[in-house]
Design a protein around this motif. Structure first.
Motif, PDB file in Angstrom:
ATOM      1  N   PHE A   2       0.849  -1.174   0.000  1.00  0.00           N
ATOM      2  CA  PHE A   2       0.000   0.000   0.000  1.00  0.00           C
ATOM      3  C   PHE A   2       0.890   1.231   0.000  1.00  0.00           C
ATOM      4  O   PHE A   2       1.981   1.222   0.575  1.00  0.00           O
ATOM      5  CB  PHE A   2      -0.889   0.029   1.246  1.00  0.00           C
ATOM      6  N   ALA A   3       0.419   2.292  -0.624  1.00  0.00           N
ATOM      7  CA  ALA A   3       1.167   3.547  -0.637  1.00  0.00           C
ATOM      8  C   ALA A   3       0.173   4.695  -0.692  1.00  0.00           C
ATOM      9  O   ALA A   3      -0.932   4.542  -1.229  1.00  0.00           O
ATOM     10  CB  ALA A   3       2.101   3.597  -1.844  1.00  0.00           C
ATOM     11  N   ARG A   4       0.581   5.813  -0.137  1.00  0.00           N
ATOM     12  CA  ARG A   4      -0.250   7.007  -0.197  1.00  0.00           C
ATOM     13  C   ARG A   4       0.206   7.841  -1.379  1.00  0.00           C
ATOM     14  O   ARG A   4       1.388   8.141  -1.523  1.00  0.00           O
ATOM     15  CB  ARG A   4      -0.151   7.801   1.104  1.00  0.00           C
ATOM     16  N   LEU A  42      -3.188   0.501  -3.810  1.00  0.00           N
ATOM     17  CA  LEU A  42      -2.545  -0.806  -3.765  1.00  0.00           C
ATOM     18  C   LEU A  42      -2.436  -1.326  -5.185  1.00  0.00           C
ATOM     19  O   LEU A  42      -3.423  -1.332  -5.920  1.00  0.00           O
ATOM     20  CB  LEU A  42      -3.380  -1.774  -2.918  1.00  0.00           C
ATOM     21  N   HIS A  43      -1.241  -1.731  -5.556  1.00  0.00           N
ATOM     22  CA  HIS A  43      -1.057  -2.351  -6.869  1.00  0.00           C
ATOM     23  C   HIS A  43      -0.972  -3.857  -6.665  1.00  0.00           C
ATOM     24  O   HIS A  43      -0.204  -4.343  -5.833  1.00  0.00           O
ATOM     25  CB  HIS A  43       0.212  -1.838  -7.558  1.00  0.00           C
ATOM     26  N   LEU A  44      -1.779  -4.598  -7.409  1.00  0.00           N
ATOM     27  CA  LEU A  44      -1.792  -6.061  -7.341  1.00  0.00           C
ATOM     28  C   LEU A  44      -1.546  -6.619  -8.727  1.00  0.00           C
ATOM     29  O   LEU A  44      -2.152  -6.162  -9.700  1.00  0.00           O
ATOM     30  CB  LEU A  44      -3.154  -6.568  -6.858  1.00  0.00           C
ATOM     31  N   MET A  70       1.052  -7.129   4.008  1.00  0.00           N
ATOM     32  CA  MET A  70       0.036  -6.195   3.555  1.00  0.00           C
ATOM     33  C   MET A  70      -0.527  -5.373   4.715  1.00  0.00           C
ATOM     34  O   MET A  70      -0.720  -4.160   4.593  1.00  0.00           O
ATOM     35  CB  MET A  70      -1.095  -6.948   2.844  1.00  0.00           C
ATOM     36  N   LEU A  71      -0.775  -6.017   5.829  1.00  0.00           N
ATOM     37  CA  LEU A  71      -1.250  -5.293   7.014  1.00  0.00           C
ATOM     38  C   LEU A  71      -0.238  -4.226   7.433  1.00  0.00           C
ATOM     39  O   LEU A  71      -0.610  -3.075   7.703  1.00  0.00           O
ATOM     40  CB  LEU A  71      -1.449  -6.272   8.183  1.00  0.00           C
ATOM     41  N   LEU A  83      -0.166  -1.354   4.927  1.00  0.00           N
ATOM     42  CA  LEU A  83      -1.359  -0.510   5.036  1.00  0.00           C
ATOM     43  C   LEU A  83      -1.247   0.415   6.234  1.00  0.00           C
ATOM     44  O   LEU A  83      -1.554   1.613   6.138  1.00  0.00           O
ATOM     45  CB  LEU A  83      -2.625  -1.365   5.110  1.00  0.00           C
ATOM     46  N   LEU A  84      -0.787  -0.105   7.353  1.00  0.00           N
ATOM     47  CA  LEU A  84      -0.612   0.748   8.531  1.00  0.00           C
ATOM     48  C   LEU A  84       0.421   1.852   8.267  1.00  0.00           C
ATOM     49  O   LEU A  84       0.221   3.000   8.680  1.00  0.00           O
ATOM     50  CB  LEU A  84      -0.207  -0.097   9.740  1.00  0.00           C
ATOM     51  N   GLU A  85       1.497   1.500   7.581  1.00  0.00           N
ATOM     52  CA  GLU A  85       2.507   2.514   7.249  1.00  0.00           C
ATOM     53  C   GLU A  85       1.913   3.573   6.341  1.00  0.00           C
ATOM     54  O   GLU A  85       2.191   4.772   6.506  1.00  0.00           O
ATOM     55  CB  GLU A  85       3.706   1.861   6.576  1.00  0.00           C
ATOM     56  N   ALA A  86       1.100   3.160   5.367  1.00  0.00           N
ATOM     57  CA  ALA A  86       0.486   4.128   4.441  1.00  0.00           C
ATOM     58  C   ALA A  86      -0.490   5.049   5.174  1.00  0.00           C
ATOM     59  O   ALA A  86      -0.554   6.243   4.894  1.00  0.00           O
ATOM     60  CB  ALA A  86      -0.228   3.391   3.314  1.00  0.00           C
ATOM     61  N   VAL A  87      -1.222   4.477   6.128  1.00  0.00           N
ATOM     62  CA  VAL A  87      -2.165   5.281   6.912  1.00  0.00           C
ATOM     63  C   VAL A  87      -1.426   6.325   7.730  1.00  0.00           C
ATOM     64  O   VAL A  87      -1.863   7.475   7.847  1.00  0.00           O
ATOM     65  CB  VAL A  87      -3.035   4.380   7.824  1.00  0.00           C
TER      66      VAL A  87
END
Length: 194
Positions: free
Chosen positions: A4-6, A13-15, A182-183, A186-190
């Motif tokens: 995830f990235a801001r 999110l790129h998948l 992924m978790l 996501l937390l880092e992006a938040v």
């Protein structure tokens, strides 16, 4: 590896196609697992009587005779008992909370699937009000896999990591690790500055 990235104030999110297929399939499997067989309509948050009725969960007496040892281990992990040393209190608490907890997990997984349906060019844009749903769903998937892998603590996690590649569950551990990654991302992006 996906993360995830801001970007421009939005979390993305790129998948790749394989990640998308595996992840969307596992979220659908989670929904199947959470399906308790009822055809309940989504709660109307403006209807206090509907919320009150749902808060009762199962009918009285259904769980009173329920043997904790007979519960599905996955459901035990997803819906742990609040009072493990007091079966009567645990049954009462479950009767009043299990339905709303289950609905919360279902709603979160559905939000994730809605976001995945908007995949464009391999990128999913996650609305701010869906971030919590993603965190919950990623965590719920890890809880399910932890039961399948026999992970209950650091020692059993280390043992699961040491399975040989020919063990059919070795790929599950890889996926379990990916969900953890992924978790974390996501937390880092938040937490990343806008």
């Amino acid at each position: 590896m996906s993360r995830f990235a801001r970007s421009r104030g939005k979390i993305q999110l790129h998948l790749d196609s394989t990640e998308f297929e595996v992840f969307s399939h596992s979220v659908n499997e989670l929904l199947d697992l959470l399906d308790d067989g009822s055809e309940a309509e989504p709660l109307d948050e403006d209807d206090p009587f509907a919320a009150w009725e749902a808060s009762f969960g199962a009918e009285p007496g259904i769980e009173d005779d329920f043997d904790e040892d007979e519960r599905d281990p996955v459901m035990q992990r997803l819906f742990p008992r609040a009072y493990p040393d007091d079966p009567e209190a645990a049954s009462d608490f479950a009767r009043f909370t299990d339905a709303s907890q289950r609905q919360d997990k279902v709603t979160a997984a559905c939000m994730v699937l809605d976001d995945l349906d908007e995949l464009r060019g391999g990128t999913v844009r996650i609305r701010d009000d869906h971030v919590d749903a993603w965190l919950k769903t990623l965590n719920n998937l890890r809880l399910v896999l932890s039961v399948m892998l026999g992970i209950s603590d650091e020692i059993s996690a280390s043992e699961a990591a040491e399975r040989p590649e020919e063990d059919p569950r070795s790929w599950l551990f890889t996926y379990y690790g990916w969900l953890g990654w992924m978790l974390e991302s996501l937390l880092e992006a938040v937490m990343a500055p806008e």
